[in-house]
Write an enzyme that holds these catalytic residues in place. Structure first.
Site, PDB file in Angstrom:
ATOM      1  N   ARG A 198      -6.585  -5.458  25.187  1.00 15.75           N
ATOM      2  CA  ARG A 198      -7.056  -6.489  26.109  1.00 15.75           C
ATOM      3  C   ARG A 198      -8.140  -5.973  27.046  1.00 15.75           C
ATOM      4  NH1 ARG A 198      -8.788 -10.682  25.586  1.00 15.75           N
ATOM      5  NH2 ARG A 198      -7.036 -10.983  24.161  1.00 15.75           N
ATOM      6  N   LYS A 229     -24.204 -10.396  43.436  1.00 18.10           N
ATOM      7  CA  LYS A 229     -23.273 -11.506  43.174  1.00 18.10           C
ATOM      8  C   LYS A 229     -22.467 -11.181  41.920  1.00 18.10           C
ATOM      9  CE  LYS A 229     -26.299 -14.844  45.422  1.00 18.10           C
ATOM     10  NZ  LYS A 229     -27.174 -16.023  45.273  1.00 18.10           N
ATOM     11  N   LYS A 236     -32.072  -9.734  55.137  1.00 18.72           N
ATOM     12  CA  LYS A 236     -32.047 -11.125  54.691  1.00 18.72           C
ATOM     13  C   LYS A 236     -32.128 -12.063  55.886  1.00 18.72           C
ATOM     14  CE  LYS A 236     -30.447 -11.961  50.749  1.00 18.72           C
ATOM     15  NZ  LYS A 236     -29.612 -12.412  49.614  1.00 18.72           N
ATOM     16  N   GLU A 271     -36.565 -10.254  53.366  1.00 17.24           N
ATOM     17  CA  GLU A 271     -36.578 -11.619  52.852  1.00 17.24           C
ATOM     18  C   GLU A 271     -37.418 -12.510  53.752  1.00 17.24           C
ATOM     19  OE1 GLU A 271     -32.941 -13.825  51.236  1.00 17.24           O
ATOM     20  OE2 GLU A 271     -33.220 -14.775  53.179  1.00 17.24           O
ATOM     21  N   ASP A 291     -38.202 -16.120  49.188  1.00 10.06           N
ATOM     22  CA  ASP A 291     -36.964 -16.839  48.916  1.00 10.06           C
ATOM     23  C   ASP A 291     -37.162 -18.344  48.874  1.00 10.06           C
ATOM     24  OD1 ASP A 291     -34.093 -16.739  48.511  1.00 10.06           O
ATOM     25  OD2 ASP A 291     -33.926 -17.672  50.480  1.00 10.06           O
TER      26      ASP A 291
END
Length: 286
Positions: free
Chosen positions: A103, A138, A170, A203, A225
């Site tokens: 698995r 992410k 950011k 950013e 962005d």
């Protein structure tokens, strides 16, 4: 392949130890109960889908960690194109060990192959541009190593691995610091004070912020962005090669070619790791 400091033998072994501890606990009691300890068998890993294969090298590490006496023969390699019916590898040895490893091998390879396939698809959409495809942070907690490894296998480029190996200022950093100029100044002071040498990316949300980042200087990359292609072109022209450029924010397979055509150096796509369908693989006795 780019430099991959996170892909060390120690990191791979630690990932496997943690994953096996989660799955096996104090024992694979299904196999221990039903299969004689001295039984030897073999299995092959079958493809039931099509795309780009990833996780073969990791699978070898997993089988070895479960049982160093398992004999693994790989018939296909990471990065190979695969189709329904292909055989990726065969494994032979203690039947209990094969079942215990099954698995974890499949979970990793299915997910990694899906990411590599998606990465390859988007990379092909950028053909004819200079833009390189980046992943993001992410990722799935405790599975980042595998997901970023899969992006590399698919021909993408890894962005920073974590919060420790690059500074990205950011929008929230900028807003909390009081603006672009203040955030960059504070960052330079921090690096000087701590003796660290880390690349700096900022950013930006509009051309005014792009200009502020350029005026502050001492940075390595500007992130553009959520800008439409027309604004991206203006930003690239304004930056004029003084620092690297990265387009980011909601970029899909339907928009990525237009973004790449603006002349940006990099395009980051979080969906590479957070919205990818796994490929269908199975391990079958034979």
């Amino acid at each position: 392949m780019q430099n991959t400091p996170y892909l060390t033998p120690e990191a791979i072994s630690e990932f496997i130890r943690t994953a096996l501890r989660e799955d096996v606990g104090d024992g694979d009691h299904s196999s221990l109960a039903a299969i004689p300890a001295d039984a030897r068998n073999r299995a092959r890993l079958l493809v039931k889908d099509e795309g780009i294969l990833a996780g073969v090298e990791l699978a070898r590490h997993i089988f070895r960690a479960v049982d160093a006496d398992l004999q693994v023969e790989t018939l296909l390699a990471d990065g190979d194109s695969i189709k329904h019916g292909d055989v990726v590898l065969t494994v032979e040895g203690c039947a209990q060990s094969i079942l215990t490893a099954e698995r974890l091998v499949l979970n990793c390879m299915q997910r990694m192959s899906g990411i590599a396939t998606h990465t390859t698809h988007l990379r092909h959409l950028l053909a004819g541009t200079k833009a390189r495809l980046l992943d993001t942070r992410k990722t799935t907690p405790n599975f980042r190593l595998c997901e970023k490894w899969a992006v590399l296998i698919g021909g993408g480029v890894n962005h920073r691995y974590g919060l420790f190996d690059m500074i990205i200022l950011k929008d929230n950093h900028v807003d909390y610091a009081g603006g672009i100029t203040e955030a960059i100044a504070a960052t330079k002071a921090y690096l000087a004070r701590t003796g660290r040498q880390l690349p700096i990316e900022v950013e930006t949300r509009n051309l005014t912020e792009v200009q502020q980042a350029l005026d502050a200087g001492g940075i390595d990359r500007i992130m553009l962005d959520n800008m439409p292609p027309t604004q991206l072109r203006e930003a690239v022209e304004l930056i004029a090669g003084r620092v690297e450029t990265e387009a980011s924010g909601g970029i899909t397979e339907h928009t990525i070619a237009a973004v790449g055509a603006t002349g940006v150096d990099y395009i980051s796509v979080g969906a590479l790791t957070h919205s990818t369908k796994s490929l269908d693989l199975s391990l079958k006795a034979f």
